[in-house]
Design an enzyme around this catalytic site. Structure first.
Site: not given
Ligand code: BGC
Length: 778
Positions: A357-358, A488, A600-601
């Site tokens: 999804w990035d 996550e 986390k984000q």
């Molecule tokens: C992130 C995801 C991301 C993936 C690839 C993961 O660490 O939590 O949101 O899509 O990395 O960049």
């Protein structure tokens, strides 16, 4: 943090050789052109620690998934853009002694990435034990003007000895991936040819039978005069080489050219690969190194014309953002709708070069603003082409009626991932894919895209949201259960605010898009609805969900909750964490992470970033303060969004602090993992922190809006935006904003809330206004 590179506005410079940094440097010094890529490995044999990496876009291997307990619905494989046959190999022996930087005495060493012109250079002076001292200068590039070509110029001067130089130029198809799940090799040989100083190796991948032809031609000059080579051919399975020997006197300058062609069955019929590789070699050898290099410089000049950001007063920031833009341009060129952007691009094996999804959530805005419209269009069309697979994917999980669930990780539209336990419930990815259509259309005004492609995708995604939503009797509202949001560090939660919010938005946008297509392209509309067997009752349910979706909210604090039950967790702040316990994902058990309140984000803040117009300044600020103090930013995609939102609420200092965490993430190896590759998609996030954060770029009511502010440390900065046919350059100083329209087309813009029209090739100047948050209104 490990800052060992010299600060320079246009170059990345390593001034001495430390084998401990070698893998990191190999990532940072990677080259690519959207179609292939190469880590910054040495051409000559290196017996020290190295991660050899050569990648061909779209050529992948379905590596059987490795999980402890297999469950129905798991993906069969983890797709990997695999390490491809090595074309850079050039072994050197002087008087029978190998040149190997791990075993000779290094008297001087520089590795330089020239971002302006797109090449990698190395200069070194070494003593080869038993031979003598040599000086070398090596230049390599992967052409963005001729995308199947690469070239190396390897010049050396033996300083204090004479004798024999043996050069072995080779192509090696016997390569492997370090991250192979079962330690298997992925390539077989499909053919090889060698004649004089030219060789071609055709390799094919196991299982999927992708074929890649890798060709080379060797030329050697002594003191500027081409030498007649009578190379000794060496040929064995998966390997071809030409070995040439020449005599030299000390101080002779010997220049070796290795031209390379890399072609794949994605673009050529497999049975023509060998012949076509010869043609590419004929073309590039005739053009010669210097002219290929001039083409490369010109092509990069054009890229920089469209995408450069100039910062004065802060060279480290300047280098950081240029490096990010350079890598983004190297990773994706938009010429092929089958390709996409791997989170690590062509710089390492992690994330397998697959699409996440990035792309939609972070990268699309960069390409929309910094390249021709077709580049961003290719990214959205890519998902349109994967729609049948997304429908199949949803079907496997029990959904019906053409509902689509796009994969969290994919190469060809199918779901494929090792970390399935975490990612399979990240259904929010469907939201980002819908949002990308909205972003593309509002930026370009290409509404017809909706009629041709977009609406079909939106309806399929909305059908998914509609079925994934359940009615809760106790709540008397719709709910979405068992998901993982962008954060996550929480798995399988109920009613993740971000996900529920995105479902509402997508349903609403789909209904609006249906109206647009029906009013403007009624015939297409009818054909599509018939094809999809669309019933009016579907939109009726969507409307109900929009009205009655549950969004977790804490009355006491007046905050939207990341998910139901978030306040049940022990509430602690990141500032209370012992720095020795960071990063949590390396220091804490997974159990402890899951039950803590640490994020986390960006999750709620990510949602507020997408839908900021729906909230007033006070709500945005309140949520930012609450969630920022609980977010550990252990994903590289986090700080950038928080930085944009900090700018949005006028927290300039915080915005800058957060920006610093992303701007030089790889160059300074903040997370101690750049050895695995660069964070390409987070680089797009850094661009967002400048353009949407400090620059305050938004699109509202079809107009480009800007609200620039300038970080204290910078004297000025400028960025470029292509918007609906016009090309604007925005220069910001502490006192004024100067906008130059570098196109013929008049641009309608809104600066600090006031409308302006800038005619083609004209400019406007206005005073800088220093209270950004209040200017976002209207
Ligand atoms: C992130 C995801 C991301 C993936 C690839 C993961 O660490 O939590 O949101 O899509 O990395 O960049």
């Amino acid at each position: 943090m490990n800052r060992y590179l010299k600060i320079d506005p246009w170059r990345i410079i390593e001034e001495s050789f430390n084998p401990d940094n070698n893998r990191v440097s190999e990532s940072l010094f990677s080259l690519g052109n959207g179609r292939m890529g190469q880590r910054g490995n040495f051409e000559e044999h290196y017996s020290g620690d190295t991660l050899q990496g050569t990648y061909v876009a779209g050529v992948y291997y379905p590596d059987k998934t490795k999980v402890g307990w297999w469950k129905v619905g798991y993906p069969e494989y983890f797709a990997k853009v695999i390490n491809a046959p090595n074309w850079i190999g050039l072994d050197i022996e002087l008087n029978g002694k190998p040149l190997d930087l791990a075993s000779c005495k290094i008297l001087g060493f520089n590795r330089i990435l020239n971002m302006k012109e797109g090449y990698l250079e190395r200069n070194f002076r070494v003593e080869i034990y038993g031979a003598g001292i040599i000086e070398a200068e090596v230049r390599r590039f992967i052409s963005i003007a001729d995308t199947e070509a690469g070239a190396i110029r390897y010049s050396l001067i033996p300083v204090n000895f004479s004798g024999t130089l043996a050069v072995t130029a080779y192509l090696d198809g016997d390569v492997r991936n370090e991250d192979a799940n079962y330690n298997e090799k992925f390539w077989d040989e499909a053919g090889r040819q060698i004649k004089d100083s030219r060789a071609i190796l055709v390799s094919k991948t196991r299982k999927l039978d992708f074929q890649v032809a890798t060709g080379m031609e060797l030329k050697i000059f002594r003191n500027g005069i081409e030498t007649q080579l009578n190379p000794i051919p060496e040929s064995r399975k998966k390997y071809v080489a030409c070995k040439a020997e020449i005599q030299f006197n000390h101080d002779d300058q010997i220049t070796i050219y290795k031209y390379a062609a890399v072609l794949s069955s994605l673009n050529h019929p497999s049975d023509r690969l060998m012949d076509n590789a010869h043609q590419v070699l004929d073309r590039i050898v005739t053009r010669s190194f210097d002219r290929l290099m001039a083409d490369q410089t010109a092509a990069w000049y054009e890229k920089w014309e469209k995408s450069d950001i100039v910062i004065s007063g802060d060279d480290a920031a300047q280098q950081g953002i240029r490096f990010n833009i350079f890598q983004l341009n190297q990773t994706y060129s938009g010429e092929d709708e089958r390709l996409n952007i791997g989170p690590k691009g062509f710089t390492g094996e992690k994330y397998g070069g697959s699409t996440y999804w990035d792309t939609e959530a972070f990268c699309l805005p960069f390409y929309l603003c910094s390249a021709d419209q077709k580049v961003a269009r290719s990214l959205v069309v890519y998902r349109y082409k994967h729609l049948p697979k997304a429908i199949e994917n949803a079907k496997k999980l029990g959904f019906t009626n053409g509902a689509a669930l796009y994969p969290m990780v994919t190469m060809n539209g199918e779901e494929c991932h090792n970390e399935w336990e975490i990612t399979f419930e990240e259904i929010h990815r469907n939201g980002a894919i819908a949002y990308a259509i909205y972003n593309y259309v509002r930026h370009t005004d290409d509404k017809k895209y909706l009629a041709d492609y977009g609406l079909e995708v939106l309806i399929a995604i909305s059908r998914f949201w509609s079925q994934r939503t359940t009615w809760s009797e106790p709540k008397n509202q719709f709910v979405i259960l068992g998901v993982t949001g962008p954060n996550e560090y929480e798995n399988n939660v109920n009613n993740n605010w971000y996900t529920n919010r995105f479902a509402i938005w997508t349903l609403r946008y789909t209904i609006e898009s249906m109206d647009i297509v029906r009013d403007n392209w009624p015939e297409k509309y009818n054909v599509l609805l018939k094809k999809l067997k669309f019933r009016a009752s579907e939109t009726e349910r969507w409307e109900r969900i929009i009205q009655q979706m549950y969004l977790p909210y804490d009355e006491k604090s007046g905050l939207f909750m990341q998910q139901e039950g978030y306040m049940d967790k022990e509430q602690k702040l990141v500032s209370e964490l012992d720095p020795n316990e960071r990063p949590l994902n390396q220091k804490w058990s997974w159990d402890r992470i899951l039950r803590s309140c640490f994020i986390k984000q960006a999750d709620v803040i990510q949602g507020m970033y997408f839908f900021e117009d729906e909230f007033d300044d006070e709500i945005l600020a309140k949520h930012f303060n609450f969630y920022e103090s609980r977010t550990v930013h252990e994903s590289s995609l986090s700080a950038c969004i928080h930085s944009v939102m900090a700018s949005r609420i006028g927290e300039q200092q915080k915005a800058y602090e957060l920006y610093l965490r992303t701007a030089r993430l790889d160059l300074d190896d903040y997370n101690d993992e750049a050895d695995q590759g660069c964070h390409i998609t987070s680089m797009a996030g850094t661009w967002l922190s400048i353009v949407e954060g400090f620059g305050g770029k938004r699109i509202k009511n079809g107009k480009l809006c800007l609200n620039p502010a300038i970080p204290d440390k910078w004297r000025s900065y400028s960025f470029k935006i292509r918007f609906r046919g016009s090309s604007l350059e925005i220069n910001v100083t502490r006192d004024e904003v100067r906008i130059i329209n570098r196109s013929e087309k008049t641009a309608e813009i809104v600066l600090y809330g006031k409308e302006y029209s800038i005619k083609g090739n004209q400019e406007m100047i206005r005073d800088t206004v220093s209270e950004p948050s209040s200017l976002f209104k209207g």
